[in-house]
Scaffold this motif. Structure first.
Motif, PDB file in Angstrom:
ATOM      1  N   PRO A 191       0.830  -1.210   0.000  1.00 40.51           N
ATOM      2  CA  PRO A 191       0.000   0.000   0.000  1.00 40.51           C
ATOM      3  C   PRO A 191       0.860   1.254   0.000  1.00 40.51           C
ATOM      4  CG  PRO A 191       0.106  -0.959   2.196  1.00 40.51           C
ATOM      5  CD  PRO A 191       0.802  -1.921   1.291  1.00 40.51           C
ATOM      6  N   ASP A 192       0.246   2.371  -0.366  1.00 44.44           N
ATOM      7  CA  ASP A 192       0.955   3.644  -0.319  1.00 44.44           C
ATOM      8  C   ASP A 192       1.249   4.051   1.123  1.00 44.44           C
ATOM      9  OD1 ASP A 192       0.750   3.827  -3.098  1.00 44.44           O
ATOM     10  OD2 ASP A 192      -1.227   4.763  -2.954  1.00 44.44           O
ATOM     11  N   ASP A 193       0.289   3.810   1.993  1.00 46.98           N
ATOM     12  CA  ASP A 193       0.445   4.176   3.409  1.00 46.98           C
ATOM     13  C   ASP A 193      -0.291   3.164   4.266  1.00 46.98           C
ATOM     14  OD1 ASP A 193       0.821   5.387   5.832  1.00 46.98           O
ATOM     15  OD2 ASP A 193      -0.645   6.967   5.504  1.00 46.98           O
ATOM     16  N   VAL A 194      -1.612   3.185   4.183  1.00 52.12           N
ATOM     17  CA  VAL A 194      -2.435   2.274   4.967  1.00 52.12           C
ATOM     18  C   VAL A 194      -2.844   1.087   4.096  1.00 52.12           C
ATOM     19  CG1 VAL A 194      -4.567   2.017   6.282  1.00 52.12           C
ATOM     20  CG2 VAL A 194      -3.309   4.180   6.360  1.00 52.12           C
ATOM     21  N   ALA A 195      -2.627  -0.106   4.594  1.00 50.22           N
ATOM     22  CA  ALA A 195      -3.088  -1.303   3.895  1.00 50.22           C
ATOM     23  C   ALA A 195      -4.576  -1.463   4.176  1.00 50.22           C
ATOM     24  CB  ALA A 195      -2.316  -2.521   4.385  1.00 50.22           C
ATOM     25  N   ARG A 196      -5.374  -1.412   3.120  1.00 52.87           N
ATOM     26  CA  ARG A 196      -6.829  -1.488   3.270  1.00 52.87           C
ATOM     27  C   ARG A 196      -7.314  -2.848   2.760  1.00 52.87           C
ATOM     28  NH1 ARG A 196      -8.863   2.952  -0.235  1.00 52.87           N
ATOM     29  NH2 ARG A 196      -6.854   2.678  -1.280  1.00 52.87           N
TER      30      ARG A 196
ATOM     31  N   LEU B  73      -1.868 -12.178   6.468  1.00 53.90           N
ATOM     32  CA  LEU B  73      -1.550 -11.031   5.621  1.00 53.90           C
ATOM     33  C   LEU B  73      -1.425  -9.762   6.464  1.00 53.90           C
ATOM     34  CD1 LEU B  73      -1.150  -9.688   2.866  1.00 53.90           C
ATOM     35  CD2 LEU B  73      -3.645  -9.562   2.652  1.00 53.90           C
ATOM     36  N   GLN B  74      -2.336  -9.562   7.389  1.00 56.71           N
ATOM     37  CA  GLN B  74      -2.257  -8.376   8.247  1.00 56.71           C
ATOM     38  C   GLN B  74      -0.994  -8.390   9.099  1.00 56.71           C
ATOM     39  OE1 GLN B  74      -6.091  -6.973  10.145  1.00 56.71           O
ATOM     40  NE2 GLN B  74      -6.678  -9.044   9.517  1.00 56.71           N
ATOM     41  N   ARG B  75      -0.639  -9.567   9.617  1.00 58.11           N
ATOM     42  CA  ARG B  75       0.557  -9.657  10.458  1.00 58.11           C
ATOM     43  C   ARG B  75       1.814  -9.306   9.663  1.00 58.11           C
ATOM     44  NH1 ARG B  75      -0.220 -12.520  15.426  1.00 58.11           N
ATOM     45  NH2 ARG B  75      -2.427 -13.061  15.690  1.00 58.11           N
ATOM     46  N   VAL B  76       1.870  -9.716   8.400  1.00 57.69           N
ATOM     47  CA  VAL B  76       3.023  -9.359   7.569  1.00 57.69           C
ATOM     48  C   VAL B  76       3.019  -7.860   7.296  1.00 57.69           C
ATOM     49  CG1 VAL B  76       4.164  -9.713   5.351  1.00 57.69           C
ATOM     50  CG2 VAL B  76       3.153 -11.659   6.545  1.00 57.69           C
ATOM     51  N   TRP B  77       1.865  -7.308   6.963  1.00 54.78           N
ATOM     52  CA  TRP B  77       1.791  -5.862   6.748  1.00 54.78           C
ATOM     53  C   TRP B  77       2.249  -5.088   7.981  1.00 54.78           C
ATOM     54  CZ3 TRP B  77      -3.687  -6.039   4.207  1.00 54.78           C
ATOM     55  CH2 TRP B  77      -3.563  -5.996   2.804  1.00 54.78           C
ATOM     56  N   LEU B  78       1.727  -5.481   9.136  1.00 57.03           N
ATOM     57  CA  LEU B  78       2.086  -4.781  10.369  1.00 57.03           C
ATOM     58  C   LEU B  78       3.582  -4.901  10.635  1.00 57.03           C
ATOM     59  CD1 LEU B  78      -0.935  -5.915  12.568  1.00 57.03           C
ATOM     60  CD2 LEU B  78      -0.484  -3.574  11.794  1.00 57.03           C
ATOM     61  N   ASP B  79       4.140  -6.083  10.392  1.00 56.57           N
ATOM     62  CA  ASP B  79       5.564  -6.297  10.607  1.00 56.57           C
ATOM     63  C   ASP B  79       6.397  -5.504   9.604  1.00 56.57           C
ATOM     64  OD1 ASP B  79       7.732  -7.724  12.006  1.00 56.57           O
ATOM     65  OD2 ASP B  79       8.011  -8.760  10.087  1.00 56.57           O
ATOM     66  N   ALA B  80       5.820  -5.204   8.443  1.00 53.88           N
ATOM     67  CA  ALA B  80       6.508  -4.388   7.440  1.00 53.88           C
ATOM     68  C   ALA B  80       6.389  -2.894   7.728  1.00 53.88           C
ATOM     69  CB  ALA B  80       5.951  -4.694   6.052  1.00 53.88           C
TER      70      ALA B  80
ATOM     71  N   TYR C 230       3.412  -1.104   8.053  1.00 53.50           N
ATOM     72  CA  TYR C 230       2.204  -0.447   7.553  1.00 53.50           C
ATOM     73  C   TYR C 230       1.116  -0.401   8.621  1.00 53.50           C
ATOM     74  CZ  TYR C 230       4.235  -1.290   2.935  1.00 53.50           C
ATOM     75  OH  TYR C 230       5.062  -1.325   1.845  1.00 53.50           O
ATOM     76  N   ARG C 231       0.303   0.607   8.546  1.00 56.51           N
ATOM     77  CA  ARG C 231      -0.963   0.587   9.276  1.00 56.51           C
ATOM     78  C   ARG C 231      -1.967  -0.204   8.449  1.00 56.51           C
ATOM     79  NH1 ARG C 231      -3.528   5.352   9.729  1.00 56.51           N
ATOM     80  NH2 ARG C 231      -2.260   6.419   8.154  1.00 56.51           N
ATOM     81  N   VAL C 232      -2.905  -0.844   9.124  1.00 57.32           N
ATOM     82  CA  VAL C 232      -3.893  -1.684   8.449  1.00 57.32           C
ATOM     83  C   VAL C 232      -5.297  -1.216   8.806  1.00 57.32           C
ATOM     84  CG1 VAL C 232      -4.817  -4.027   8.202  1.00 57.32           C
ATOM     85  CG2 VAL C 232      -2.353  -3.691   8.450  1.00 57.32           C
ATOM     86  N   HIS C 233      -6.132  -1.102   7.798  1.00 51.47           N
ATOM     87  CA  HIS C 233      -7.562  -0.819   7.988  1.00 51.47           C
ATOM     88  C   HIS C 233      -8.331  -1.988   7.374  1.00 51.47           C
ATOM     89  CE1 HIS C 233     -11.106   2.266   7.661  1.00 51.47           C
ATOM     90  NE2 HIS C 233     -11.465   1.122   8.222  1.00 51.47           N
TER      91      HIS C 233
ATOM     92  N   PRO D  55      -9.180  -8.909  14.637  1.00 51.21           N
ATOM     93  CA  PRO D  55     -10.544  -8.500  14.283  1.00 51.21           C
ATOM     94  C   PRO D  55     -10.558  -7.361  13.287  1.00 51.21           C
ATOM     95  CG  PRO D  55      -9.925  -7.514  16.360  1.00 51.21           C
ATOM     96  CD  PRO D  55      -8.766  -8.401  15.955  1.00 51.21           C
ATOM     97  N   PRO D  56     -11.661  -7.199  12.558  1.00 56.78           N
ATOM     98  CA  PRO D  56     -11.782  -6.048  11.665  1.00 56.78           C
ATOM     99  C   PRO D  56     -11.932  -4.747  12.446  1.00 56.78           C
ATOM    100  CG  PRO D  56     -13.830  -7.291  11.728  1.00 56.78           C
ATOM    101  CD  PRO D  56     -12.837  -8.080  12.511  1.00 56.78           C
ATOM    102  N   ASP D  57     -11.463  -3.674  11.856  1.00 57.75           N
ATOM    103  CA  ASP D  57     -11.696  -2.349  12.438  1.00 57.75           C
ATOM    104  C   ASP D  57     -13.155  -1.949  12.254  1.00 57.75           C
ATOM    105  OD1 ASP D  57      -8.801  -1.495  13.032  1.00 57.75           O
ATOM    106  OD2 ASP D  57      -8.703  -2.124  10.942  1.00 57.75           O
ATOM    107  N   ASP D  58     -13.719  -2.346  11.125  1.00 56.74           N
ATOM    108  CA  ASP D  58     -15.138  -2.099  10.847  1.00 56.74           C
ATOM    109  C   ASP D  58     -15.805  -3.451  10.629  1.00 56.74           C
ATOM    110  OD1 ASP D  58     -15.051   0.859  10.680  1.00 56.74           O
ATOM    111  OD2 ASP D  58     -13.759   0.452   8.966  1.00 56.74           O
ATOM    112  N   TYR D  59     -16.681  -3.818  11.553  1.00 61.09           N
ATOM    113  CA  TYR D  59     -17.412  -5.083  11.483  1.00 61.09           C
ATOM    114  C   TYR D  59     -18.865  -4.700  11.265  1.00 61.09           C
ATOM    115  CZ  TYR D  59     -18.404  -9.959  12.781  1.00 61.09           C
ATOM    116  OH  TYR D  59     -18.790 -11.280  12.779  1.00 61.09           O
TER     117      TYR D  59
END
Length: 418
Positions: A34-39, A65-72, A74-77, A122-126
């Motif tokens: 992602p450019d900034d936030v992984a959506r 996938l989120q764990r890899v993004w966070l470890d890289a 990135y913020r995740v949404h 968990p999702p940020d938006d459920y």
């Protein structure tokens, strides 16, 4: 709608690389950077039965996938829907004599418990569909106004059913039917009929045009709207929820491979027709799990349920390890051997002497083990190779057991020590 409690993720030194994952549309590995936030959007459950291992495998895939993004770094949404109004839910409620809302609430809560036990982020938006009826109806109005939707007279209903015009959408939006799934017309028609579509509906312009709005029928729940009393079709709900919570052209849309067509293909079409942009940059799909010779599914009833395994005393970490033992894109069959192998693996990893070298001169570098784990998961979420990395570390021991334990927790979601 509330989700579930987020597991803690230990901080690790350094950073992973952006992950490369398989894109269904292009049929190749692409960098999900992602450019900034992984959506991320992952299609949620229709809550008429408990979480089975097929569900768990999908949500574990996008947890990785989120764990890899966070470890890289990135913020995740992350957004996920709940299809808490749909034909299967209503049919199960009638068959069991339970109010459909009570059935949905019961199964959503059980799903939350299963996800929390499996340490799924968990999702940020459920978001429940019933929370979005007004927005979905307004989206249908927009499509009607643009000539990308049309009414079909429905004598047994209070008004007209409304359908999406695939061909009009192709002319008006950056989308083409089949561009994500890469399926031919005959296969699309087959899947459409098998997976909730109505190709033979009289009055439609094309057999593959999907339902956007179902006009109210006697005995069915409905909501008032500018398009008339009724309820949403299946695909439009995800389009509207994703656009509202993630915006245009988000990073990854994920789900099980049984959603490639029609659900993801047509959700992308609806979103493109509404926004003028592609729905997502990458379309990612997890494989199917079979049991007793058939794909695990609610319709067949051949389910291995997470809640039942937990009730039988199976450690949720064992369930997680059993799923991680297969690459997320593979189709495979669950057997007792998977559970036995994962039980043995967790016992070995939990051994008090695990990771402590018998001979310090032969110990592996924990930093090197961390790097191998990162490389494996950044390469199309290769969890089986990551498990082998940890197995190898156990056989030699590492110079910094605490770092190795933290890496297993942060990247694989398996907590070895309290």
């Amino acid at each position: 709608m509330r989700a579930w409690i987020r597991p803690e993720i230990p901080a690790l030194p350094g950073h992973s690389n952006p992950p490369r994952i398989f894109d269904t549309a292009s049929q190749q590995l692409v960098e999900a950077a992602p450019d900034d936030v992984a959506r991320l959007y992952v299609c949620g459950i229709t809550p008429y039965d408990a979480t089975h291992l097929g569900h768990a495998n999908t949500y574990l895939t996008y947890d990785l996938l989120q764990r890899v993004w966070l470890d890289a770094g990135y913020r995740v949404h992350y957004a996920q829907n709940i299809t808490d109004i749909d034909d299967p839910l209503l049919e199960r409620a009638i068959a069991t004599g339970v109010d459909w809302r009570e059935l949905a609430d019961e199964q959503i809560e059980l799903f939350r418990q299963d996800m929390a036990c499996l340490s799924i982020l968990p999702p940020d938006d459920y978001v429940a569909v019933t929370e979005m009826i007004t927005e979905i109806a307004e989206a249908v109005c927009i499509l009607l106004d643009r000539g990308i939707a049309y009414r079909v007279p429905t004598p047994d209903a209070a008004g007209d059913d409304i359908y999406f015009d695939n061909r009009a959408a192709e002319r008006a939006a950056p989308w083409r039917l089949g561009e994500e799934s890469n399926l031919d017309s005959a296969t699309m028609l087959q899947f459409f009929a098998e997976r909730g579509g109505d190709p033979d509906r009289e009055g439609k312009r094309d057999a593959l045009d999907p339902l956007l709005w179902r006009a109210s029928r006697d005995g069915e729940p409905f909501w008032p709207s500018r398009v008339g009393e009724g309820r949403p079709g299946w695909h439009i709900e995800c389009s509207v929820i994703a656009l509202k919570h993630l915006g245009l052209d988000f990073t990854v849309q994920g789900g099980g491979s049984d959603l490639v067509f029609p659900h993801h293909e047509l959700s992308a079409g609806h979103a493109a027709a509404l926004s003028g942009h592609p729905l997502a940059r990458v379309y990612s799909h997890a494989g199917m799990i079979a049991y007793q010779g058939e794909k695990m599914s609610k319709s067949l009833g051949n389910l291995v349920k997470v809640s039942e395994l937990r009730a039988a005393g199976v450690d949720p970490r064992v369930i997680r390890l059993a799923l991680l033992g297969h690459h997320y894109r593979s189709d495979w069959e669950w057997t007792d051997a998977d559970l036995a192998a994962a039980t043995a693996r967790l016992a070995a990893w939990q051994d008090p002497a695990a990771l402590t070298p018998a001979d310090a001169s032969h110990a592996l570098s924990a930093a090197g083990v961390l790097a191998e784990l990162r490389d494996a998961l950044a390469d199309d979420l290769d969890a089986p190779t990551a498990l082998a990395v940890v197995d190898n570390a156990l056989s030699h021991g590492v110079d910094d057991p605490a770092l190795a334990v933290a890496a297993v927790d942060a990247l694989l979601g398996v907590r070895l020590r309290n």
